[in-house]
Design a protein around this motif. Structure first.
Motif, PDB file in Angstrom:
ATOM      1  N   LEU A 154       8.735   4.506  -6.089  1.00  2.51           N
ATOM      2  CA  LEU A 154       8.088   3.648  -7.087  1.00  2.51           C
ATOM      3  C   LEU A 154       7.349   4.479  -8.133  1.00  2.51           C
ATOM      4  N   GLN A 155       6.750   5.586  -7.704  1.00  2.00           N
ATOM      5  CA  GLN A 155       6.067   6.471  -8.647  1.00  2.00           C
ATOM      6  C   GLN A 155       7.074   7.092  -9.624  1.00  2.00           C
ATOM      7  N   ARG A 156       8.213   7.526  -9.103  1.00  2.00           N
ATOM      8  CA  ARG A 156       9.253   8.098  -9.981  1.00  2.00           C
ATOM      9  C   ARG A 156       9.742   7.047 -10.978  1.00  2.00           C
ATOM     10  N   TRP A 157       9.956   5.822 -10.493  1.00  2.00           N
ATOM     11  CA  TRP A 157      10.407   4.748 -11.369  1.00  2.00           C
ATOM     12  C   TRP A 157       9.376   4.470 -12.456  1.00  2.00           C
ATOM     13  N   ALA A 158       8.106   4.370 -12.070  1.00  2.00           N
ATOM     14  CA  ALA A 158       7.052   4.072 -13.039  1.00  2.00           C
ATOM     15  C   ALA A 158       6.879   5.199 -14.041  1.00  2.00           C
ATOM     16  N   THR A 159       7.011   6.439 -13.579  1.00  2.00           N
ATOM     17  CA  THR A 159       6.898   7.586 -14.484  1.00  2.00           C
ATOM     18  C   THR A 159       8.039   7.569 -15.493  1.00  2.00           C
ATOM     19  N   ALA A 160       9.257   7.307 -15.019  1.00  2.00           N
ATOM     20  CA  ALA A 160      10.417   7.238 -15.919  1.00  2.00           C
ATOM     21  C   ALA A 160      10.254   6.081 -16.909  1.00  2.00           C
ATOM     22  N   ARG A 161       9.747   4.981 -16.444  1.00  2.00           N
ATOM     23  CA  ARG A 161       9.535   3.810 -17.311  1.00  2.00           C
ATOM     24  C   ARG A 161       8.488   4.115 -18.387  1.00  2.00           C
ATOM     25  N   ASP A 162       7.415   4.816 -17.989  1.00  2.00           N
ATOM     26  CA  ASP A 162       6.367   5.177 -18.951  1.00  2.00           C
ATOM     27  C   ASP A 162       6.873   6.175 -19.991  1.00  2.00           C
ATOM     28  N   PRO A 216       1.179   6.566 -11.383  1.00  2.00           N
ATOM     29  CA  PRO A 216       1.358   5.491 -12.360  1.00  2.00           C
ATOM     30  C   PRO A 216       1.310   4.097 -11.739  1.00  2.00           C
ATOM     31  N   VAL A 217       1.752   3.948 -10.523  1.00  2.00           N
ATOM     32  CA  VAL A 217       1.705   2.654  -9.847  1.00  2.00           C
ATOM     33  C   VAL A 217       0.245   2.281  -9.585  1.00  2.00           C
ATOM     34  N   CYS A 218      -0.527   3.253  -9.100  1.00  2.00           N
ATOM     35  CA  CYS A 218      -1.954   3.018  -8.811  1.00  2.00           C
ATOM     36  C   CYS A 218      -2.722   2.696 -10.091  1.00  2.00           C
ATOM     37  N   ARG A 219      -2.440   3.438 -11.160  1.00  2.00           N
ATOM     38  CA  ARG A 219      -3.131   3.182 -12.429  1.00  2.00           C
ATOM     39  C   ARG A 219      -2.887   1.760 -12.909  1.00  2.00           C
ATOM     40  N   ARG A 220      -1.652   1.289 -12.793  1.00  2.00           N
ATOM     41  CA  ARG A 220      -1.327  -0.084 -13.215  1.00  2.00           C
ATOM     42  C   ARG A 220      -2.087  -1.107 -12.379  1.00  2.00           C
ATOM     43  N   GLU A 221      -2.077  -0.896 -11.080  1.00  2.00           N
ATOM     44  CA  GLU A 221      -2.745  -1.858 -10.205  1.00  2.00           C
ATOM     45  C   GLU A 221      -4.251  -1.874 -10.456  1.00  2.00           C
ATOM     46  N   LEU A 233       3.936   2.258   1.578  1.00  2.00           N
ATOM     47  CA  LEU A 233       3.692   3.704   1.500  1.00  2.00           C
ATOM     48  C   LEU A 233       4.985   4.500   1.627  1.00  2.00           C
ATOM     49  N   ARG A 234       5.914   4.009   2.410  1.00  2.00           N
ATOM     50  CA  ARG A 234       7.211   4.686   2.561  1.00  2.00           C
ATOM     51  C   ARG A 234       7.980   4.721   1.243  1.00  2.00           C
ATOM     52  N   HIS A 235       7.810   3.691   0.430  1.00  2.00           N
ATOM     53  CA  HIS A 235       8.547   3.574  -0.826  1.00  2.00           C
ATOM     54  C   HIS A 235       7.733   4.020  -2.041  1.00  2.00           C
ATOM     55  N   ARG A 236       6.476   4.380  -1.811  1.00  2.34           N
ATOM     56  CA  ARG A 236       5.596   4.754  -2.921  1.00  2.34           C
ATOM     57  C   ARG A 236       6.155   5.901  -3.765  1.00  2.34           C
ATOM     58  N   PRO A 237       6.693   6.989  -3.173  1.00  2.00           N
ATOM     59  CA  PRO A 237       7.224   8.059  -4.019  1.00  2.00           C
ATOM     60  C   PRO A 237       8.336   7.582  -4.966  1.00  2.00           C
ATOM     61  N   LEU A 261      -6.172  10.352  -0.903  1.00  2.00           N
ATOM     62  CA  LEU A 261      -4.961  10.204  -1.718  1.00  2.00           C
ATOM     63  C   LEU A 261      -3.795   9.629  -0.909  1.00  2.00           C
ATOM     64  N   ALA A 262      -3.805   9.851   0.387  1.00  2.00           N
ATOM     65  CA  ALA A 262      -2.695   9.400   1.232  1.00  2.00           C
ATOM     66  C   ALA A 262      -2.695   7.891   1.451  1.00  2.00           C
ATOM     67  N   ARG A 263      -3.885   7.297   1.489  1.00  6.33           N
ATOM     68  CA  ARG A 263      -4.025   5.857   1.711  1.00  6.33           C
ATOM     69  C   ARG A 263      -5.114   5.338   0.790  1.00  6.33           C
ATOM     70  N   PHE A 264      -5.027   4.078   0.445  1.00  5.57           N
ATOM     71  CA  PHE A 264      -6.029   3.429  -0.390  1.00  5.57           C
ATOM     72  C   PHE A 264      -7.320   3.277   0.405  1.00  5.57           C
ATOM     73  N   HIS A 265      -8.470   3.607  -0.211  1.00  9.03           N
ATOM     74  CA  HIS A 265      -9.763   3.520   0.466  1.00  9.03           C
ATOM     75  C   HIS A 265     -10.784   2.776  -0.380  1.00  9.03           C
ATOM     76  N   ALA A 266     -11.675   2.087   0.305  1.00 12.66           N
ATOM     77  CA  ALA A 266     -12.798   1.407  -0.335  1.00 12.66           C
ATOM     78  C   ALA A 266     -13.982   1.471   0.616  1.00 12.66           C
ATOM     79  N   GLN A 267     -15.168   1.339   0.053  1.00 14.23           N
ATOM     80  CA  GLN A 267     -16.370   1.273   0.871  1.00 14.23           C
ATOM     81  C   GLN A 267     -17.069  -0.045   0.567  1.00 14.23           C
TER      82      GLN A 267
END
Length: 120
Positions: free
Chosen positions: A109-117, A13-18, A103-107, A51-57
């Motif tokens: 933040l994901q729980r918070w965003a899921t609960a908020r949604d 959910p955090v990634c989707r928002r961003e 990244l350490r806090h991402r899990p 999935l572990a880190r953000f990637h772009a080309q």
């Protein structure tokens, strides 16, 4: 044709928002956003690594972490100055340091965003 490919975790959910915010800012359509939650998304490297880190080309070069964010920022006129500043090794180092801490806090933040949604 787009100038940049970005892979993101559509299950986060955090990634989707961003990414939604970046899509709104990418008015010129310079970025191709590929959702890794989609089964048909091609992966240039292991899906787990993506999935572990953000990637772009960018220009055929695979970037991860803060360098991938900086590439995305450079493609968006409003954020381009920040993306260009990130090319400075000192600025890039600070951004990568911050990204690793995120990244350490991402899990959590994901729980918070899921609960908020889930709230009505």
């Amino acid at each position: 044709m787009t100038d940049l490919v970005v892979w993101f975790d559509g299950g986060c959910p955090v990634c989707r928002r961003e990414i939604a915010a970046m899509k709104r800012l990418d008015r010129a359509g310079r970025i191709t956003f590929l959702d890794l939650a989609s089964a048909e998304t091609d992966c240039p490297i292991d899906r787990g690594a993506l999935l572990a880190r953000f990637h772009a080309q960018e220009n055929g070069v695979l970037l991860s972490g803060s360098a991938a964010f900086a590439a995305m920022w450079r493609a968006i006129p409003l954020l381009r100055p920040l993306g260009l500043a990130a090319r400075n090794r000192h600025v890039g180092s600070v951004l990568e340091w911050l990204y690793v801490r995120f990244l350490r806090h991402r899990p959590a933040l994901q729980r918070w965003a899921t609960a908020r949604d889930a709230r009505p």
